[in-house]
Design a protein around this motif. Structure first.
Motif, PDB file in Angstrom:
ATOM      1  N   ASP A 339      45.026 -19.821 -10.586  1.00 30.89           N
ATOM      2  CA  ASP A 339      43.680 -19.502 -11.062  1.00 30.89           C
ATOM      3  C   ASP A 339      42.659 -20.545 -10.622  1.00 30.89           C
ATOM      4  O   ASP A 339      41.513 -20.211 -10.314  1.00 30.89           O
ATOM      5  CB  ASP A 339      43.682 -19.410 -12.598  1.00 30.89           C
ATOM      6  N   ILE A 340      43.080 -21.795 -10.591  1.00 30.49           N
ATOM      7  CA  ILE A 340      42.143 -22.872 -10.267  1.00 30.49           C
ATOM      8  C   ILE A 340      42.066 -23.123  -8.769  1.00 30.49           C
ATOM      9  O   ILE A 340      41.174 -23.839  -8.303  1.00 30.49           O
ATOM     10  CB  ILE A 340      42.535 -24.167 -11.009  1.00 30.49           C
ATOM     11  N   LYS A 341      43.000 -22.569  -7.993  1.00 21.49           N
ATOM     12  CA  LYS A 341      42.983 -22.834  -6.560  1.00 21.49           C
ATOM     13  C   LYS A 341      41.731 -22.221  -5.937  1.00 21.49           C
ATOM     14  O   LYS A 341      41.151 -21.265  -6.450  1.00 21.49           O
ATOM     15  CB  LYS A 341      44.236 -22.266  -5.899  1.00 21.49           C
ATOM     16  N   GLY A 342      41.337 -22.764  -4.836  1.00 27.19           N
ATOM     17  CA  GLY A 342      40.135 -22.275  -4.163  1.00 27.19           C
ATOM     18  C   GLY A 342      39.342 -23.441  -3.617  1.00 27.19           C
ATOM     19  O   GLY A 342      39.200 -24.472  -4.267  1.00 27.19           O
ATOM     20  N   GLY A 343      38.846 -23.275  -2.434  1.00 30.47           N
ATOM     21  CA  GLY A 343      38.083 -24.333  -1.805  1.00 30.47           C
ATOM     22  C   GLY A 343      38.931 -25.081  -0.785  1.00 30.47           C
ATOM     23  O   GLY A 343      40.009 -25.570  -1.102  1.00 30.47           O
ATOM     24  N   ARG A 344      38.431 -25.143   0.440  1.00 29.04           N
ATOM     25  CA  ARG A 344      39.137 -25.832   1.525  1.00 29.04           C
ATOM     26  C   ARG A 344      38.424 -27.133   1.837  1.00 29.04           C
ATOM     27  O   ARG A 344      37.215 -27.173   2.027  1.00 29.04           O
ATOM     28  CB  ARG A 344      39.161 -24.955   2.777  1.00 29.04           C
ATOM     29  N   LYS A 345      39.193 -28.205   1.860  1.00 26.97           N
ATOM     30  CA  LYS A 345      38.625 -29.497   2.236  1.00 26.97           C
ATOM     31  C   LYS A 345      38.392 -29.544   3.736  1.00 26.97           C
ATOM     32  O   LYS A 345      38.977 -28.783   4.505  1.00 26.97           O
ATOM     33  CB  LYS A 345      39.562 -30.630   1.805  1.00 26.97           C
ATOM     34  N   PHE A 346      37.547 -30.472   4.147  1.00 26.52           N
ATOM     35  CA  PHE A 346      37.121 -30.542   5.543  1.00 26.52           C
ATOM     36  C   PHE A 346      38.298 -30.813   6.482  1.00 26.52           C
ATOM     37  O   PHE A 346      38.339 -30.314   7.600  1.00 26.52           O
ATOM     38  CB  PHE A 346      36.062 -31.628   5.690  1.00 26.52           C
ATOM     39  N   ASN A 347      39.268 -31.598   6.026  1.00 27.54           N
ATOM     40  CA  ASN A 347      40.388 -31.956   6.894  1.00 27.54           C
ATOM     41  C   ASN A 347      41.670 -31.203   6.561  1.00 27.54           C
ATOM     42  O   ASN A 347      42.746 -31.584   7.011  1.00 27.54           O
ATOM     43  CB  ASN A 347      40.656 -33.464   6.819  1.00 27.54           C
ATOM     44  N   ASP A 348      41.577 -30.144   5.762  1.00 28.39           N
ATOM     45  CA  ASP A 348      42.757 -29.340   5.441  1.00 28.39           C
ATOM     46  C   ASP A 348      43.175 -28.527   6.664  1.00 28.39           C
ATOM     47  O   ASP A 348      42.333 -27.987   7.392  1.00 28.39           O
ATOM     48  CB  ASP A 348      42.478 -28.392   4.271  1.00 28.39           C
ATOM     49  N   ARG A 349      44.478 -28.408   6.857  1.00 31.22           N
ATOM     50  CA  ARG A 349      45.004 -27.644   7.989  1.00 31.22           C
ATOM     51  C   ARG A 349      45.405 -26.234   7.586  1.00 31.22           C
ATOM     52  O   ARG A 349      46.049 -25.526   8.346  1.00 31.22           O
ATOM     53  CB  ARG A 349      46.214 -28.370   8.598  1.00 31.22           C
ATOM     54  N   MET A 350      45.078 -25.824   6.383  1.00 31.15           N
ATOM     55  CA  MET A 350      45.435 -24.485   5.913  1.00 31.15           C
ATOM     56  C   MET A 350      44.313 -23.955   5.033  1.00 31.15           C
ATOM     57  O   MET A 350      43.446 -24.715   4.590  1.00 31.15           O
ATOM     58  CB  MET A 350      46.758 -24.507   5.153  1.00 31.15           C
ATOM     59  N   THR A 351      44.326 -22.658   4.766  1.00 30.09           N
ATOM     60  CA  THR A 351      43.294 -22.046   3.953  1.00 30.09           C
ATOM     61  C   THR A 351      43.498 -22.393   2.484  1.00 30.09           C
ATOM     62  O   THR A 351      44.533 -22.929   2.077  1.00 30.09           O
ATOM     63  CB  THR A 351      43.301 -20.521   4.120  1.00 30.09           C
ATOM     64  N   ALA A 352      42.491 -22.043   1.664  1.00 31.11           N
ATOM     65  CA  ALA A 352      42.547 -22.358   0.242  1.00 31.11           C
ATOM     66  C   ALA A 352      43.674 -21.608  -0.459  1.00 31.11           C
ATOM     67  O   ALA A 352      44.268 -22.108  -1.421  1.00 31.11           O
ATOM     68  CB  ALA A 352      41.206 -22.025  -0.418  1.00 31.11           C
ATOM     69  N   ASP A 353      43.998 -20.384   0.013  1.00 32.69           N
ATOM     70  CA  ASP A 353      45.059 -19.601  -0.628  1.00 32.69           C
ATOM     71  C   ASP A 353      46.435 -20.256  -0.469  1.00 32.69           C
ATOM     72  O   ASP A 353      47.309 -20.090  -1.318  1.00 32.69           O
ATOM     73  CB  ASP A 353      45.106 -18.187  -0.036  1.00 32.69           C
ATOM     74  N   ASN A 354      46.610 -20.990   0.615  1.00 28.00           N
ATOM     75  CA  ASN A 354      47.904 -21.608   0.882  1.00 28.00           C
ATOM     76  C   ASN A 354      47.958 -23.078   0.472  1.00 28.00           C
ATOM     77  O   ASN A 354      48.969 -23.740   0.700  1.00 28.00           O
ATOM     78  CB  ASN A 354      48.243 -21.501   2.375  1.00 28.00           C
ATOM     79  N   ASN A 355      46.877 -23.592  -0.101  1.00 24.97           N
ATOM     80  CA  ASN A 355      46.831 -25.013  -0.448  1.00 24.97           C
ATOM     81  C   ASN A 355      46.420 -25.158  -1.904  1.00 24.97           C
ATOM     82  O   ASN A 355      45.250 -25.323  -2.224  1.00 24.97           O
ATOM     83  CB  ASN A 355      45.845 -25.745   0.459  1.00 24.97           C
ATOM     84  N   SER A 356      47.371 -25.058  -2.798  1.00 30.98           N
ATOM     85  CA  SER A 356      47.088 -25.205  -4.223  1.00 30.98           C
ATOM     86  C   SER A 356      47.870 -26.352  -4.849  1.00 30.98           C
ATOM     87  O   SER A 356      47.931 -26.483  -6.060  1.00 30.98           O
ATOM     88  CB  SER A 356      47.439 -23.901  -4.967  1.00 30.98           C
ATOM     89  N   SER A 357      48.472 -27.186  -3.990  1.00 33.30           N
ATOM     90  CA  SER A 357      49.338 -28.248  -4.509  1.00 33.30           C
ATOM     91  C   SER A 357      48.547 -29.301  -5.279  1.00 33.30           C
ATOM     92  O   SER A 357      49.054 -29.877  -6.234  1.00 33.30           O
ATOM     93  CB  SER A 357      50.099 -28.905  -3.354  1.00 33.30           C
ATOM     94  N   SER A 358      47.314 -29.570  -4.856  1.00 35.53           N
ATOM     95  CA  SER A 358      46.533 -30.632  -5.503  1.00 35.53           C
ATOM     96  C   SER A 358      45.584 -30.095  -6.566  1.00 35.53           C
ATOM     97  O   SER A 358      44.740 -30.839  -7.045  1.00 35.53           O
ATOM     98  CB  SER A 358      45.730 -31.396  -4.443  1.00 35.53           C
ATOM     99  N   ARG A 359      45.712 -28.831  -6.941  1.00 30.23           N
ATOM    100  CA  ARG A 359      44.813 -28.238  -7.913  1.00 30.23           C
ATOM    101  C   ARG A 359      45.464 -28.228  -9.292  1.00 30.23           C
ATOM    102  O   ARG A 359      46.526 -27.634  -9.474  1.00 30.23           O
ATOM    103  CB  ARG A 359      44.445 -26.804  -7.513  1.00 30.23           C
ATOM    104  N   TYR A 360      44.826 -28.880 -10.237  1.00 28.92           N
ATOM    105  CA  TYR A 360      45.321 -28.874 -11.611  1.00 28.92           C
ATOM    106  C   TYR A 360      44.165 -29.185 -12.558  1.00 28.92           C
ATOM    107  O   TYR A 360      43.097 -29.647 -12.137  1.00 28.92           O
ATOM    108  CB  TYR A 360      46.470 -29.877 -11.805  1.00 28.92           C
TER     109      TYR A 360
END
Length: 635
Positions: A339-360
């Motif tokens: 639910d909280i995932k969303g938003g891609r950082k400038f240096n992320d190598r993947m989209t927001a849907d695939n990068n939720s590890s640091s979201r809490y």
């Protein structure tokens, strides 16, 4: 329809011709003017031009601004606003008000250059906000910033009305209201400070026996005990608010104490730590063993339900756990990472849907009735959950500022290739230019020292009234309300609001608009004239058109008008309509309207006493006349 099509075609042709003239025309310099002979001391940063009045406003890097008349470029007005750079300037259509923004000091100023007065002056935290707390009546919001200051905001107007004298030497990590007149702040400088809201000063400082950094704080409901958790060593310090003495030190955690909260009813204290545990301490029993709630990951936030029967904990895996306080059993869990995932950082190598590890979630708060939970954290979203059904009710995006990191959800298609994302700044080592760009640098360094600020939610809180909630993010303080009249209106007094406009509305029979304008102008004679010109049968409609933000002001004017007016029944009708229309709201927010209501009650009581005396005298006079008439008739 044919005529409309022809007009549109002609307009498009005209615009096309003008565009070609601009592109193909010849441009040359007719004159050159210098603002300063010494260009090293100041440089032009921002400008704004009013073509209708031929005025140019220029903001400089040293905090100066100048107003110039074109084409002669003669200086009309110059003033030093601050020691920091004026990042942006603007001029209003009438060229009377000048607006300035200073990014470094977070200042917004509106200056009327003819009268040389401030129309508006607001200042935020220099390096962003970090924490917030609501007052007991829900009107005032206290915020702590990275600059070590504490500011007080009016939640209804959105204005900061006082900045407490800076006493902390590091970032403020937590603020709490002990009562209506005392606010406490904890800081990384190892102190907890108490501030008096009457004199706006720091009257007591609480320190630990050994140096430490406080990252969490809690105050009991009576306002007598304050606790603070430290990052190193891992312990909780307990002080008496009155004496300032360190009464107890709670040890047992093996990680930084990230959150503290008192039980709403009892005197127990709950502490959350990065060691994955939540401990419940009984401060009033010596040598008592704390009850421990084990979690599978580091705990970063906790909250008690308003009735105290349930406690919620949030971990770095995005998991919200709900526990029964009485027996320590786990009631349910909500996985909020998706639910909280969303938003891609400038240096992320993947989209927001695939990068939720640091979201809490880093902050949670229960609603007033305990049925919903508000949660915010390392994301651009704030989520509201219904606890019994364990469902997400709504997500709020706190910022749409695309200059911040983490706002966009998708990678730019121009940087995508078959092998994945391609970015000039992250190419392979073979293709990179590692030649040193800094003078004297021996190793490879591109010289870049810039980083983008990430959008984060630091803390969330529900208002005690239950009608609004607030959050502190990278962008500042956000207030969300269920009331439509709470929509932010920073300056209702515009140039169209004049005494002449009030009289025009009165002549046209627009009594509600006329009263609103007179209340904005805040002139007693004008408000009294409007109220007395309003027909008796229209009072109810006029009162219904008044917004809640003007109720206190209208009540004050009512009491002042009624004080010496002979139209007692007329003003009593105003009071009756006011109470019938807005009485329920005023009762719920009695703290806000208590002063003006007392003034009105005092005047009504005084007029009642006067009328009672007159009526009694008239009654006795009539009885005397009646008795004399009976005597004459008897004779």
């Amino acid at each position: 329809s044919g005529g409309n099509t022809t007009n549109k075609t002609n307009a498009q042709d005209t615009l096309t011709d003008q565009a070609h003239e601009l592109v193909k025309g010849r441009w040359g310099t007719t004159s050159r003017h210098y603002f300063s002979s010494n260009s090293n001391s100041q440089s032009v940063v921002s400008t704004s031009y009013s073509a209708a009045h031929s005025l140019l406003v220029v903001g400089f890097s040293n905090g100066l601004f100048g107003l110039y008349e074109l084409p002669s470029v003669s200086n009309i007005h110059t003033l030093s606003l601050s020691h920091s750079t004026i990042g942006t300037v603007s001029i209003n259509p009438s060229a009377e008000w000048l607006a300035f923004g200073c990014p470094k000091t977070q200042q917004l100023l509106i200056w009327e250059w003819r009268s040389e007065t401030y129309i508006l002056k607001q200042s935020g935290h220099a390096y962003g906000m970090r924490c917030l707390a609501y007052s007991l009546d829900g009107i005032v919001v206290a915020t702590g910033g990275e600059d070590g200051t504490v500011k007080m905001w009016n939640s209804h107007s959105g204005f900061c009305y006082v900045t407490l004298p800076k006493s902390h030497t590091a970032a403020v990590t937590a603020v709490e209201f002990a009562n209506s007149t005392v606010v406490l702040s904890a800081s990384l400088d190892g102190t907890v400070r108490a501030h008096d809201l009457h004199r706006y000063r720091n009257f007591k400082t609480y320190t630990s026996d050994i140096p430490c950094q406080f990252i969490s704080m809690a105050v009991d409901k009576s306002g007598e005990v304050v606790c603070a958790g430290s990052a190193e060593p891992f312990r909780v310090c307990v002080w008496s608010v009155q004496t300032g003495k360190l009464t107890d030190v709670l040890t047992g955690h093996v990680g930084p104490v990230s959150a503290l909260e008192f039980h709403p009813v009892r005197g127990t204290l709950a502490s959350a730590s990065w060691d994955g545990t939540v401990k419940v301490w009984d401060l009033y029993k010596s040598n008592s063993v704390p009850e421990t709630f084990e979690n599978s990951a580091d705990v970063v936030c906790l909250a008690f339900r308003p009735d105290g029967n349930e406690i919620c904990t949030g971990t770095i895996r995005g998991l919200l756990r709900f526990w029964n306080v009485e027996d320590g059993t786990l009631i349910c869990e909500i996985d909020g990472q998706k639910d909280i995932k969303g938003g891609r950082k400038f240096n992320d190598r993947m989209t927001a849907d695939n990068n939720s590890s640091s979201r809490y979630f880093t902050s949670i708060a229960y609603s007033a009735d305990g049925t919903c939970l508000l949660a915010g954290g390392n994301s651009k979203y704030v989520c509201i959950y219904e606890i019994s059904q364990q469902i997400l009710l709504k997500k709020f995006q706190v910022s749409f500022n695309r200059s911040l990191d983490g706002v966009l959800d998708e990678l730019n298609s121009k940087n995508l290739a078959d092998g994945g994302a391609v970015d000039d700044e992250h190419d392979s080592a073979d293709e990179n230019d590692f030649s040193p760009h800094l003078p004297g640098a021996q190793r490879a360094d591109d010289g870049s020292r810039k980083s983008r600020v990430e959008v984060l939610t630091m803390q969330v809180a529900f208002s005690p009234t239950g009608r609004e909630w607030s959050t502190v993010s990278t962008e500042g303080l956000h207030v969300y309300s269920l009331d439509d009249d709470m929509i932010f209106d920073p300056l209702a007094l515009t140039e169209a609001v004049t005494p002449a406009a009030v009289q025009t509305n009165l002549r046209e029979g627009k009594y509600g608009m006329a009263l609103l304008m007179s209340l904005h102008l805040n002139e007693f004679a004008l408000v009294k004239a409007v109220m007395e010109d309003t027909p008796y049968e229209s009072i109810g409609l006029v009162v219904k058109s008044i917004g809640r933000q003007h109720l206190g002001q209208l009540t004050q004017f009512l009491s002042k008008c009624m004080e010496d007016s002979p139209h007692v029944e007329y003003y009593l009708q105003w009071c009756l309509e006011l109470l019938q229309t807005h009485g329920v709201y005023m009762e719920k927010n009695r703290g806000k309207y208590l002063r003006s209501f007392r003034a009105l009650f005092r005047v009504v009581q005084s007029r009642y006493t006067d009328l009672k005396t007159i009526c009694d005298d008239n009654k006795y006079s009539l009885q005397f006349l009646e008795s004399q008439a009976n005597l004459l008739l008897g004779e």
